[in-house]
Design an enzyme around this catalytic site. Structure first.
Site, PDB file in Angstrom:
ATOM      1  N   ASP A 194      38.646  26.493  41.590  1.00  0.00           N
ATOM      2  CA  ASP A 194      38.644  27.935  41.749  1.00  0.00           C
ATOM      3  C   ASP A 194      38.120  28.359  43.119  1.00  0.00           C
ATOM      4  O   ASP A 194      38.415  29.458  43.590  1.00  0.00           O
ATOM      5  CB  ASP A 194      37.795  28.570  40.644  1.00  0.00           C
ATOM      6  CG  ASP A 194      37.876  30.087  40.652  1.00  0.00           C
ATOM      7  OD1 ASP A 194      38.996  30.619  40.524  1.00  0.00           O
ATOM      8  OD2 ASP A 194      36.822  30.745  40.806  1.00  0.00           O
ATOM      9  N   LEU A 275      37.891  38.143  38.813  1.00  0.00           N
ATOM     10  CA  LEU A 275      38.686  38.950  39.742  1.00  0.00           C
ATOM     11  C   LEU A 275      38.993  38.225  41.053  1.00  0.00           C
ATOM     12  O   LEU A 275      39.557  38.830  41.964  1.00  0.00           O
ATOM     13  CB  LEU A 275      37.957  40.263  40.054  1.00  0.00           C
ATOM     14  CG  LEU A 275      37.763  41.207  38.861  1.00  0.00           C
ATOM     15  CD1 LEU A 275      36.894  42.394  39.270  1.00  0.00           C
ATOM     16  CD2 LEU A 275      39.097  41.688  38.334  1.00  0.00           C
ATOM     17  N   ARG A 276      38.621  36.945  41.111  1.00  0.00           N
ATOM     18  CA  ARG A 276      38.866  36.218  42.351  1.00  0.00           C
ATOM     19  C   ARG A 276      40.358  36.135  42.658  1.00  0.00           C
ATOM     20  O   ARG A 276      40.781  36.162  43.811  1.00  0.00           O
ATOM     21  CB  ARG A 276      38.269  34.815  42.273  1.00  0.00           C
ATOM     22  CG  ARG A 276      38.127  34.168  43.660  1.00  0.00           C
ATOM     23  CD  ARG A 276      37.728  32.700  43.548  1.00  0.00           C
ATOM     24  NE  ARG A 276      36.492  32.509  42.815  1.00  0.00           N
ATOM     25  CZ  ARG A 276      35.278  32.603  43.363  1.00  0.00           C
ATOM     26  NH1 ARG A 276      35.160  32.917  44.630  1.00  0.00           N
ATOM     27  NH2 ARG A 276      34.208  32.395  42.628  1.00  0.00           N
ATOM     28  N   GLY A 277      41.184  36.056  41.624  1.00  0.00           N
ATOM     29  CA  GLY A 277      42.624  35.968  41.831  1.00  0.00           C
ATOM     30  C   GLY A 277      43.172  37.179  42.559  1.00  0.00           C
ATOM     31  O   GLY A 277      43.949  37.048  43.512  1.00  0.00           O
TER      32      GLY A 277
END
Length: 337
Positions: A194, A275-277
């Protein structure tokens, strides 16, 4: 020393080249993971990128390559000695060997000075050398777990803290992680996976014409490296100027709410965690817009970036035999419908 293979001379592998250029434009994207077969140009492309990039400004005499501005981000040595002179230096591209020790990575007591002068001095490690540049990890899926944990902390904080042997040293380590590996030889831990902003898959070319061209160019390079590099100097120069223009334009690129909404809808459809995506998708789409000379992020930029930014973040679905990129593609089609 032989010059690296020219970036412009790499045949095919467009997602790989695009991902590297975007990371060069905006470090906040957070790194690039390259997965695929051996002998597909992964290492060649990474090392070619470092030679392609324009030199960076550093504080003269700094062991960590501190940037002149902002002053608050400089290391303690630069602040305490009040350095004012600057110099130009190549963007670092540091290879992380698989068998590297923790001391070699983070830095340790300088034994030569300790034994010879009786002075406790810090000997910087690979993280110091890679500050403001790239840390390249080949066979990243085989890296030891304790080093993975350490790199996760540094990548998140942008600093390297060393407290051992009576030393307490903190220095900037704003690194762009680039990892490559063959998925068949082992998987990455989800936390580390990730941390890479983008991920691309590279495969062995299936086109006869493409394979012939790759062999011809590689053979020409090995027979006369300097002559081959000279032939591609102009094309590499164009790419270098494009990266410089994109960096300058990046702060001015507009990101409409429609683009953010599109990224959010894709992530919700895929069920990505956190919310990293969305953040990575928007940052990379903005860098792509800057590279293409556009003034704002469009739906097409988001569509182009989504597979690179999201496919490696998806949970495994035993009922879905498709790979991550195929799942992202289906989500894009559903949203567009």
């Amino acid at each position: 020393m032989t010059s690296p293979y020219p970036f412009s001379a790499i045949v095919g592998q467009e997602p790989l080249k695009r991902g590297l250029l975007l990371l060069a434009i905006d470090a906040s994207i957070g790194g690039l993971l390259i997965l695929g077969d051996r002998g597909t140009g992964k290492s060649t492309a990474v090392r070619a990128l470092a030679k392609l990039l324009p030199d960076m400004s550093v504080m003269k005499g700094c062991r960590y390559g501190c940037a002149p501005e902002p002053a608050a981000a400089r290391c303690a040595e630069c602040r305490e000695t009040d350095r004012s002179k600057t110099a130009k230096a190549p963007v670092p591209m540091v290879d992380l060997p698989l068998g590297v020790s923790e001391d070699r990575l983070v830095g340790a007591l300088d034994l030569e000075r300790a034994l010879g002068e009786g002075v406790k001095a810090f000997e910087p490690g690979l993280l110091a050398r890679a500050n403001r540049g790239f840390l390249y990890i080949d066979e990243v899926n085989l890296l030891e777990d304790h080093l993975v944990d350490l790199l996760l902390d540094v990548a998140a904080s942008g600093e390297n803290l060393v407290e051992r042997d009576g030393l307490s040293v903190r220095h900037p380590a704003r690194i762009r992680l680039v990892g490559s590996g063959n998925p068949e030889e082992g998987e990455l831990r989800p936390q580390f996976l990730d941390r890479f902003g983008l991920a691309v898959s590279v495969t062995t070319p299936t086109s006869i014409a493409e394979r012939i061209e790759i062999v011809k160019r590689r053979d020409a390079y090995e027979q006369d490296p300097e002559g081959f590099v000279a032939q591609w100097k102009r094309q590499d120069g164009k790419l270098r100027r494009a990266v410089e223009r994109a960096r300058e334009a990046l702060p001015t690129i507009e990101t409409p709410d429609a683009a953010i909404k599109q990224a959010a809808r894709i992530c919700m459809a895929l069920g990505t965690d956190g919310l990293r995506g969305e953040l990575v998708t928007i940052r990379a789409a903005r860098a792509l817009a800057a590279l293409e000379g556009e003034t704002e992020v469009t739906a097409e930029h988001v569509r182009t970036i989504a597979p690179m930014a999201l496919a490696h973040r998806l949970r495994r679905d035993p009922l879905d035999g498709g790979d991550g990129e195929a799942r992202v593609g289906r989500a894009l089609e559903e949203i567009a419908a």
